[in-house]
Design a protein around this motif. Sequence first.
Motif, PDB file in Angstrom:
ATOM      1  N   LYS A  74       0.613  -1.744  -0.092  1.00 60.40           N
ATOM      2  CA  LYS A  74      -0.046   0.381   0.289  1.00 60.40           C
ATOM      3  C   LYS A  74       0.763   1.231  -0.204  1.00 60.40           C
ATOM      4  O   LYS A  74       0.065   2.558   0.126  1.00 60.40           O
ATOM      5  CB  LYS A  74      -0.845   0.198   1.460  1.00 60.40           C
ATOM      6  CG  LYS A  74      -2.190  -1.159   1.806  1.00 60.40           C
ATOM      7  CD  LYS A  74      -3.145  -0.498   0.660  1.00 60.40           C
ATOM      8  CE  LYS A  74      -4.177  -2.240   0.826  1.00 60.40           C
ATOM      9  NZ  LYS A  74      -5.161  -1.882  -0.428  1.00 60.40           N
ATOM     10  N   ASN A  75       2.444   1.626  -0.168  1.00 58.16           N
ATOM     11  CA  ASN A  75       3.303   1.796  -0.489  1.00 58.16           C
ATOM     12  C   ASN A  75       3.435   2.652   1.142  1.00 58.16           C
ATOM     13  O   ASN A  75       3.314   4.435   1.351  1.00 58.16           O
ATOM     14  CB  ASN A  75       3.037   3.084  -1.394  1.00 58.16           C
ATOM     15  CG  ASN A  75       3.121   2.387  -2.924  1.00 58.16           C
ATOM     16  OD1 ASN A  75       3.984   1.639  -2.639  1.00 58.16           O
ATOM     17  ND2 ASN A  75       1.834   2.788  -4.168  1.00 58.16           N
ATOM     18  N   ALA A  76       3.208   2.523   2.225  1.00 54.04           N
ATOM     19  CA  ALA A  76       3.037   2.909   3.353  1.00 54.04           C
ATOM     20  C   ALA A  76       3.865   2.760   4.463  1.00 54.04           C
ATOM     21  O   ALA A  76       4.177   3.075   5.557  1.00 54.04           O
ATOM     22  CB  ALA A  76       1.541   2.335   4.079  1.00 54.04           C
ATOM     23  N   VAL A  77       5.137   1.782   3.708  1.00 55.63           N
ATOM     24  CA  VAL A  77       6.059   2.328   4.368  1.00 55.63           C
ATOM     25  C   VAL A  77       8.107   2.933   4.135  1.00 55.63           C
ATOM     26  O   VAL A  77       7.851   2.754   2.934  1.00 55.63           O
ATOM     27  CB  VAL A  77       7.241   0.329   4.426  1.00 55.63           C
ATOM     28  CG1 VAL A  77       8.435   0.278   5.305  1.00 55.63           C
ATOM     29  CG2 VAL A  77       5.683  -0.518   5.267  1.00 55.63           C
ATOM     30  N   LEU A  78       8.277   3.298   5.265  1.00 56.88           N
ATOM     31  CA  LEU A  78       9.171   4.692   5.077  1.00 56.88           C
ATOM     32  C   LEU A  78      10.275   3.851   4.765  1.00 56.88           C
ATOM     33  O   LEU A  78      11.035   4.137   6.179  1.00 56.88           O
ATOM     34  CB  LEU A  78       9.078   5.513   5.262  1.00 56.88           C
ATOM     35  CG  LEU A  78       7.504   6.800   5.380  1.00 56.88           C
ATOM     36  CD1 LEU A  78       7.271   7.445   6.695  1.00 56.88           C
ATOM     37  CD2 LEU A  78       7.789   7.024   3.913  1.00 56.88           C
ATOM     38  N   LEU A  79      11.411   3.533   4.072  1.00 57.67           N
ATOM     39  CA  LEU A  79      12.636   2.603   4.269  1.00 57.67           C
ATOM     40  C   LEU A  79      13.707   3.364   4.864  1.00 57.67           C
ATOM     41  O   LEU A  79      14.145   2.878   5.573  1.00 57.67           O
ATOM     42  CB  LEU A  79      13.512   2.627   2.585  1.00 57.67           C
ATOM     43  CG  LEU A  79      11.842   1.254   2.143  1.00 57.67           C
ATOM     44  CD1 LEU A  79      12.179   1.298   0.912  1.00 57.67           C
ATOM     45  CD2 LEU A  79      11.326   0.599   2.911  1.00 57.67           C
ATOM     46  N   LYS A  80      13.620   4.775   4.460  1.00 59.92           N
ATOM     47  CA  LYS A  80      14.735   5.050   4.748  1.00 59.92           C
ATOM     48  C   LYS A  80      14.651   5.712   6.376  1.00 59.92           C
ATOM     49  O   LYS A  80      15.598   5.278   7.785  1.00 59.92           O
ATOM     50  CB  LYS A  80      15.248   6.630   4.662  1.00 59.92           C
ATOM     51  CG  LYS A  80      15.992   7.745   5.088  1.00 59.92           C
ATOM     52  CD  LYS A  80      16.131   9.458   4.609  1.00 59.92           C
ATOM     53  CE  LYS A  80      17.436   9.954   5.026  1.00 59.92           C
ATOM     54  NZ  LYS A  80      18.033  11.230   4.816  1.00 59.92           N
ATOM     55  N   PRO A  81      13.782   6.440   7.252  1.00 56.29           N
ATOM     56  CA  PRO A  81      13.275   6.234   8.353  1.00 56.29           C
ATOM     57  C   PRO A  81      13.218   4.962   9.018  1.00 56.29           C
ATOM     58  O   PRO A  81      13.805   4.327  10.278  1.00 56.29           O
ATOM     59  CB  PRO A  81      11.835   6.645   8.818  1.00 56.29           C
ATOM     60  CG  PRO A  81      11.275   7.798   7.526  1.00 56.29           C
ATOM     61  CD  PRO A  81      12.868   6.441   6.507  1.00 56.29           C
ATOM     62  N   ALA A  82      12.760   3.597   7.846  1.00 60.39           N
ATOM     63  CA  ALA A  82      12.335   1.709   8.884  1.00 60.39           C
ATOM     64  C   ALA A  82      14.685   1.815   9.178  1.00 60.39           C
ATOM     65  O   ALA A  82      14.769   0.833   9.940  1.00 60.39           O
ATOM     66  CB  ALA A  82      11.820   1.446   7.919  1.00 60.39           C
ATOM     67  N   ALA A  83      15.508   2.025   8.762  1.00 61.95           N
ATOM     68  CA  ALA A  83      16.987   1.230   7.924  1.00 61.95           C
ATOM     69  C   ALA A  83      17.377   2.425   9.599  1.00 61.95           C
ATOM     70  O   ALA A  83      18.181   1.777  10.260  1.00 61.95           O
ATOM     71  CB  ALA A  83      17.355   2.207   6.612  1.00 61.95           C
ATOM     72  N   PHE A  84      16.758   3.851   9.784  1.00 54.61           N
ATOM     73  CA  PHE A  84      17.797   3.855  10.958  1.00 54.61           C
ATOM     74  C   PHE A  84      16.712   3.441  12.628  1.00 54.61           C
ATOM     75  O   PHE A  84      17.839   3.233  13.340  1.00 54.61           O
ATOM     76  CB  PHE A  84      18.073   5.468  10.797  1.00 54.61           C
ATOM     77  CG  PHE A  84      18.980   6.641  10.041  1.00 54.61           C
ATOM     78  CD1 PHE A  84      19.793   6.332  10.547  1.00 54.61           C
ATOM     79  CD2 PHE A  84      18.372   7.157   8.758  1.00 54.61           C
ATOM     80  CE1 PHE A  84      21.073   6.891   9.061  1.00 54.61           C
ATOM     81  CE2 PHE A  84      18.778   7.715   8.315  1.00 54.61           C
ATOM     82  CZ  PHE A  84      20.211   7.078   8.226  1.00 54.61           C
ATOM     83  N   LEU A  85      15.765   3.443  12.578  1.00 53.26           N
ATOM     84  CA  LEU A  85      14.670   2.709  13.700  1.00 53.26           C
ATOM     85  C   LEU A  85      15.197   1.669  13.501  1.00 53.26           C
ATOM     86  O   LEU A  85      15.716   1.394  15.183  1.00 53.26           O
ATOM     87  CB  LEU A  85      13.314   3.151  13.838  1.00 53.26           C
ATOM     88  CG  LEU A  85      12.794   4.444  13.213  1.00 53.26           C
ATOM     89  CD1 LEU A  85      11.748   4.226  13.174  1.00 53.26           C
ATOM     90  CD2 LEU A  85      12.959   5.166  14.955  1.00 53.26           C
TER      91      LEU A  85
END
Length: 269
Positions: free
Chosen positions: A77-88
């Motif tokens: 659904k295009n609701a996953v933000l990869l850059k923030p997810a990587a740091f978190l």
Amino acid sequence: MESYIIYIIILLITGAGIGFMSGLLGVGGGFIMVPVQFWVLTSMGVDPTIAIRVSLGTSLAVILPTALSGAYGHYRKNAVLLKPAAFLAAAGIFGGIIGGTIASNIPGNILAIFFGLAALVVAIRMIIPKKEQINEEPKDGTLYYTSGGLFAGLMSGLLGVGGGFIIVPFMTIIMKYDIHKAIGTSTLVIVFIAIGGILSYVLNGIGVSELPPYSLGYINLLQLVILAITSVPMAQLGARAAHKLPAKQLNYIFVVMLVYVGLKMSGIF
């Protein structure tokens, strides 16, 4: 024999519930799984100290595939933000290892109370009307993400939860992201946070006596399989339901969950 069948049914129902919750709200569902597993293990005669640690470790092991299933649904659904997810996630793994190590060696009653109070504070903050209703640009900053991920990972490993009820408010209140994207990103981050906690519970539980049968450290493989059978597919349904609900309604559902968690962890009920 009948009691074992009842335990299995209870675990299957629990798995279905936490799976749906994981996909819907971007949380791991550990606050439901841990007490249910603890009750099952102590009813089977397992020492309470061992039972709580096994419940925490197994909860994280179930959260991993469940959150992965939910993250896939949100990603479509295009609701996953990869850059923030990587740091978190990077900071969360480290925090999960620390939290799991602490929980494997000392009781966490006092920290659990503080944790519950923090959940209540976050819930109150989320229902306070915002002065500005203008859409704000989301913030961006490595320090923000690593700090949020480290704290979420620490609490995840310490209390056997996914950490989503920290990540979602963090992304909506502090980082100013839309709640749908916050929930979607949270489900992916939870996968990696759970890995850190799992490693700690396995390593710290190896060689411990009086563990229940089919245990790998403080993770019980039998309960893991039973819970995951229903939790993984139900996470997909929860993710679909999340994108059908308006942001405001989804926000209120999340607040209700936070209030329950806060009261439960604080020992109020």
